[in-house]
Design an enzyme around this catalytic site. Structure first.
Site, PDB file in Angstrom:
ATOM      1  N   ARG A   1      -8.631  81.091 -32.037  1.00  0.00           N
ATOM      2  CA  ARG A   1      -7.936  80.263 -31.187  1.00  0.00           C
ATOM      3  C   ARG A   1      -8.513  79.561 -30.594  1.00  0.00           C
ATOM      4  O   ARG A   1      -8.398  78.106 -30.230  1.00  0.00           O
ATOM      5  CB  ARG A   1      -7.177  81.267 -30.359  1.00  0.00           C
ATOM      6  CG  ARG A   1      -5.789  82.313 -30.462  1.00  0.00           C
ATOM      7  CD  ARG A   1      -5.125  82.271 -29.662  1.00  0.00           C
ATOM      8  NE  ARG A   1      -4.321  81.329 -29.139  1.00  0.00           N
ATOM      9  CZ  ARG A   1      -4.536  80.991 -28.554  1.00  0.00           C
ATOM     10  NH1 ARG A   1      -5.144  81.152 -27.114  1.00  0.00           N
ATOM     11  NH2 ARG A   1      -3.461  79.537 -28.116  1.00  0.00           N
TER      12      ARG A   1
ATOM     13  N   TYR B   1      -7.658  75.395 -31.640  1.00  0.00           N
ATOM     14  CA  TYR B   1      -6.531  75.070 -30.503  1.00  0.00           C
ATOM     15  C   TYR B   1      -7.170  74.048 -29.729  1.00  0.00           C
ATOM     16  O   TYR B   1      -6.961  73.983 -28.189  1.00  0.00           O
ATOM     17  CB  TYR B   1      -5.634  75.780 -30.440  1.00  0.00           C
ATOM     18  CG  TYR B   1      -4.602  76.222 -31.246  1.00  0.00           C
ATOM     19  CD1 TYR B   1      -4.414  75.957 -32.261  1.00  0.00           C
ATOM     20  CD2 TYR B   1      -4.806  77.794 -31.080  1.00  0.00           C
ATOM     21  CE1 TYR B   1      -3.609  76.764 -33.401  1.00  0.00           C
ATOM     22  CE2 TYR B   1      -4.145  78.530 -32.553  1.00  0.00           C
ATOM     23  CZ  TYR B   1      -3.908  77.935 -33.485  1.00  0.00           C
ATOM     24  OH  TYR B   1      -2.910  78.498 -33.892  1.00  0.00           O
TER      25      TYR B   1
ATOM     26  N   ARG C   1       4.100  85.642 -28.330  1.00  0.00           N
ATOM     27  CA  ARG C   1       2.608  85.774 -27.142  1.00  0.00           C
ATOM     28  C   ARG C   1       2.837  85.981 -25.671  1.00  0.00           C
ATOM     29  O   ARG C   1       2.270  86.944 -25.520  1.00  0.00           O
ATOM     30  CB  ARG C   1       2.228  84.393 -26.816  1.00  0.00           C
ATOM     31  CG  ARG C   1       0.922  83.824 -26.150  1.00  0.00           C
ATOM     32  CD  ARG C   1       0.879  82.463 -25.286  1.00  0.00           C
ATOM     33  NE  ARG C   1       0.872  81.502 -26.705  1.00  0.00           N
ATOM     34  CZ  ARG C   1       0.207  81.086 -27.475  1.00  0.00           C
ATOM     35  NH1 ARG C   1      -0.726  81.930 -27.678  1.00  0.00           N
ATOM     36  NH2 ARG C   1       1.017  80.646 -28.418  1.00  0.00           N
TER      37      ARG C   1
ATOM     38  N   GLU D   1      12.928  84.638 -28.820  1.00  0.00           N
ATOM     39  CA  GLU D   1      11.910  85.322 -29.797  1.00  0.00           C
ATOM     40  C   GLU D   1      10.276  84.940 -29.518  1.00  0.00           C
ATOM     41  O   GLU D   1       9.521  84.703 -29.832  1.00  0.00           O
ATOM     42  CB  GLU D   1      12.092  84.032 -30.611  1.00  0.00           C
ATOM     43  CG  GLU D   1      13.366  84.683 -31.582  1.00  0.00           C
ATOM     44  CD  GLU D   1      13.299  84.120 -32.643  1.00  0.00           C
ATOM     45  OE1 GLU D   1      13.775  83.685 -33.797  1.00  0.00           O
ATOM     46  OE2 GLU D   1      12.530  82.374 -33.053  1.00  0.00           O
TER      47      GLU D   1
ATOM     48  N   GLY E   1       7.679  80.291 -27.155  1.00  0.00           N
ATOM     49  CA  GLY E   1       7.209  79.651 -26.561  1.00  0.00           C
ATOM     50  C   GLY E   1       6.741  79.811 -25.147  1.00  0.00           C
ATOM     51  O   GLY E   1       5.479  79.083 -24.735  1.00  0.00           O
TER      52      GLY E   1
ATOM     53  N   CYS F   1     -22.093  81.229 -39.616  1.00  0.00           N
ATOM     54  CA  CYS F   1     -22.190  80.154 -40.047  1.00  0.00           C
ATOM     55  C   CYS F   1     -21.813  78.905 -39.657  1.00  0.00           C
ATOM     56  O   CYS F   1     -21.523  78.503 -40.787  1.00  0.00           O
ATOM     57  CB  CYS F   1     -23.111  80.265 -40.873  1.00  0.00           C
ATOM     58  SG  CYS F   1     -24.587  79.655 -41.092  1.00  0.00           S
TER      59      CYS F   1
HETATM   60  N1  LLP Z   1       9.946  81.714 -33.349  1.00  0.00           N
HETATM   61  C1  LLP Z   1       9.566  80.770 -34.129  1.00  0.00           C
HETATM   62  C2  LLP Z   1      10.722  80.586 -34.977  1.00  0.00           C
HETATM   63  C3  LLP Z   1       7.835  80.387 -34.397  1.00  0.00           C
HETATM   64  O1  LLP Z   1       7.624  80.006 -35.107  1.00  0.00           O
HETATM   65  C4  LLP Z   1       7.490  81.085 -33.264  1.00  0.00           C
HETATM   66  C5  LLP Z   1       5.576  80.654 -33.546  1.00  0.00           C
HETATM   67  C6  LLP Z   1       8.066  82.401 -32.308  1.00  0.00           C
HETATM   68  C7  LLP Z   1       8.823  82.344 -32.464  1.00  0.00           C
HETATM   69  C8  LLP Z   1       7.179  83.220 -31.364  1.00  0.00           C
HETATM   70  O2  LLP Z   1       6.436  81.529 -30.067  1.00  0.00           O
HETATM   71  P1  LLP Z   1       5.247  82.641 -28.833  1.00  0.00           P
HETATM   72  O3  LLP Z   1       6.698  83.182 -27.600  1.00  0.00           O
HETATM   73  O4  LLP Z   1       4.309  83.664 -29.615  1.00  0.00           O
HETATM   74  O5  LLP Z   1       4.859  81.281 -28.434  1.00  0.00           O
HETATM   75  N2  LLP Z   1      -0.941  80.803 -34.325  1.00  0.00           N
HETATM   76  C9  LLP Z   1      -0.403  79.689 -32.001  1.00  0.00           C
HETATM   77  C10 LLP Z   1       0.693  80.258 -32.319  1.00  0.00           C
HETATM   78  C11 LLP Z   1       1.264  79.753 -33.400  1.00  0.00           C
HETATM   79  C12 LLP Z   1       3.072  79.903 -32.896  1.00  0.00           C
HETATM   80  C13 LLP Z   1       4.603  79.834 -34.117  1.00  0.00           C
HETATM   81  N3  LLP Z   1       5.562  79.596 -33.985  1.00  0.00           N
HETATM   82  C14 LLP Z   1      -1.733  80.264 -31.687  1.00  0.00           C
HETATM   83  O6  LLP Z   1      -2.411  81.019 -31.640  1.00  0.00           O
HETATM   84  O7  LLP Z   1      -1.362  79.935 -30.287  1.00  0.00           O
END
Ligand code: LLP
Length: 418
Positions: A312, A316, A276, A273, A238, A342
């Protein structure tokens, strides 16, 4: 810096992006910096050096097999959200005990695959517990499980990116933990080895991670005192990145770990985990200008990339920094950067001050490594783009572009009745 400008030309690990565009002969395309991926991973492992811990890459952010291999070679685990992500991780060389299978709607066949391979599974709900238990019984295997908890903390992110509230579809509300542990205590096939949570994505402050860790640590200790041999405390991912390329102070992995450190329970292993923050700023979407158009009150740079390759901004209202990858000297104006799809939602950036580019100019959408190619679609019958990686100053194609023949092949040759 893996991506940098010199004389107004953009470079990726020492190679001019404009030159790469000419060489590869396809457009748009994704380009990744191996150096940046390794640097991002190192930022986590250095911050975690003295803590029993494991980085587990959230594959959903970018599932390119070669990127998975690279992260695996660095020592990363992987967090999965589908049976196919599990298969991909195995194909990339991850061992089953380096995988965590997460998700609120795992099917029986996906759970069966995970249990047969010995992959650790997150329990997301009571029905999920039931399914995992049933599969373990039928296959006569033991399964290691983590309990996903929704800590009910608000994070100020786009509502689609928030996952830790009690209203969320993910995980177990705190009030239901006792019922769950009672059921788990009776199970003779499931070993509860840890707890998990994930608050949401694009989080730009570490304070909320600290609060979460404090809550999770309490539950960890409480559940362990009931006799469960808990080892893992999984904080999810996150952490946001600096999409705006401005001077604001964005927390680093080091800041994140420093914030939670004091709360980590003794004799536990911390799992983190990131998706991004490992891959986001390591990838760009390289496009070409198709033309410039001026309507009443609005000017547009129309490029050959679109919401189909990078959704994105449309989904969002996400901001991605955009710049030309070569010198452009036309008059400066305020432009919307849009694609050919389109759909009025098809934009990559709005109200950007840029020089007026000639047709064919190389233009780059930054920080597209996470949730870029992974969320691309075939909308408007667009073919998904190729991906390239620069590693040790050498350009590699790591996925070819989808071709129209690939697409056509999915249709049955005859109109067979079902
Ligand atoms: N762990 C779990 C259980 C998750 O559901 C996620 C992402 C992560 C780790 C990794 O999160 P990160 O470090 O990438 O923020 N499509 C959206 C992001 C959706 C993330 C969903 N879960 C975007 O483009 O911003």
């Amino acid at each position: 810096m893996a991506f940098y400008f010199e004389d107004n030309f953009l470079y990726c690990d020492g190679i001019r992006v404009k030159e790469i565009q000419s060489r590869v002969g396809v457009s748009p395309f994704y380009l990744y910096s191996g150096e940046q991926i390794e640097g991002n991973y190192l930022a986590y492992t250095q911050a975690l050096a003295e803590i029993p811990s494991q980085v587990s890459y959230a594959i959903k952010a970018n599932n390119n097999l070669h990127i998975l291999k690279l992260l695996h070679s660095l020592g990363c685990w992987a967090t999965l959200v589908s049976g196919n992500e599990l298969r991909l991780a195995l194909a990339a060389g991850f061992e089953p005990d380096q995988l965590i299978f997460n998700g609120n709607g795992k099917t029986i066949s996906e759970i069966t695959l995970a249990i047969q391979r010995g992959v650790m599974i997150n329990i997301d709900s009571f029905f999920d517990l039931d399914h995992i238990q049933t599969v373990a019984e039928h296959t006569n295997r033991r399964a290691r499980v983590l309990l996903r908890i929704a800590p009910d903390l608000d994070v100020t992110v786009h509502p689609y990116l928030s996952t830790g509230l009690k209203e969320t579809k993910f995980g177990l509300p705190i009030s239901q933990i006792p019922r769950m542990t009672t059921l788990l205590a009776r199970s003779n096939h499931l070993d509860l080895v840890g707890i998990h949570c994930h608050l949401g994505s694009t989080i730009d402050t570490v304070h909320v991670f600290q609060e979460t860790m404090a809550i999770m640590a309490r539950h960890f200790t409480e559940i362990r005192s009931q006799g469960f041999p808990l080892q893992y405390i999984n904080l999810g991912g996150g952490l946001g990145i600096n999409y705006r390329h401005d001077q604001s102070q964005h927390p680093s992995p080091g800041d994140l770990i420093a914030a939670v450190r004091a709360e980590i329970p003794t004799d536990s292993t911390l799992i983190i985990e990131p998706g991004r923050s490992l891959i986001g700023n390591a990838g760009i979407l390289v496009c070409r200008v198709i033309g410039v158009k001026r309507n009443v009150n609005r000017s547009f740079i129309v490029v050959d990339g679109s919401m189909a390759e990078l959704i994105r901004p449309s989904l969002y209202q996400a901001f991605h920094y955009i710049a030309f990858s070569e010198p452009v000297t036309g008059p400066v104006e305020v432009f919307d950067i849009v694609g050919p799809v389109c759909e009025s939602a098809d934009f990559l950036g709005k109200k950007r001050r840029l020089a007026t580019p000639p047709e064919g100019t190389c233009i780059t959408i930054f920080d597209a490594g996470a949730y870029g190619r992974a969320m691309s679609s075939n909308y408007n019958a667009r073919m998904k783009p190729a991906e390239f990686l620069v590693a040790d100053e050498v350009l590699h194609q790591i996925r070819r572009e989808e071709r129209f023949e690939d697409y056509l092949n999915l249709f049955e040759p005859n109109e067979d009745h079902i």
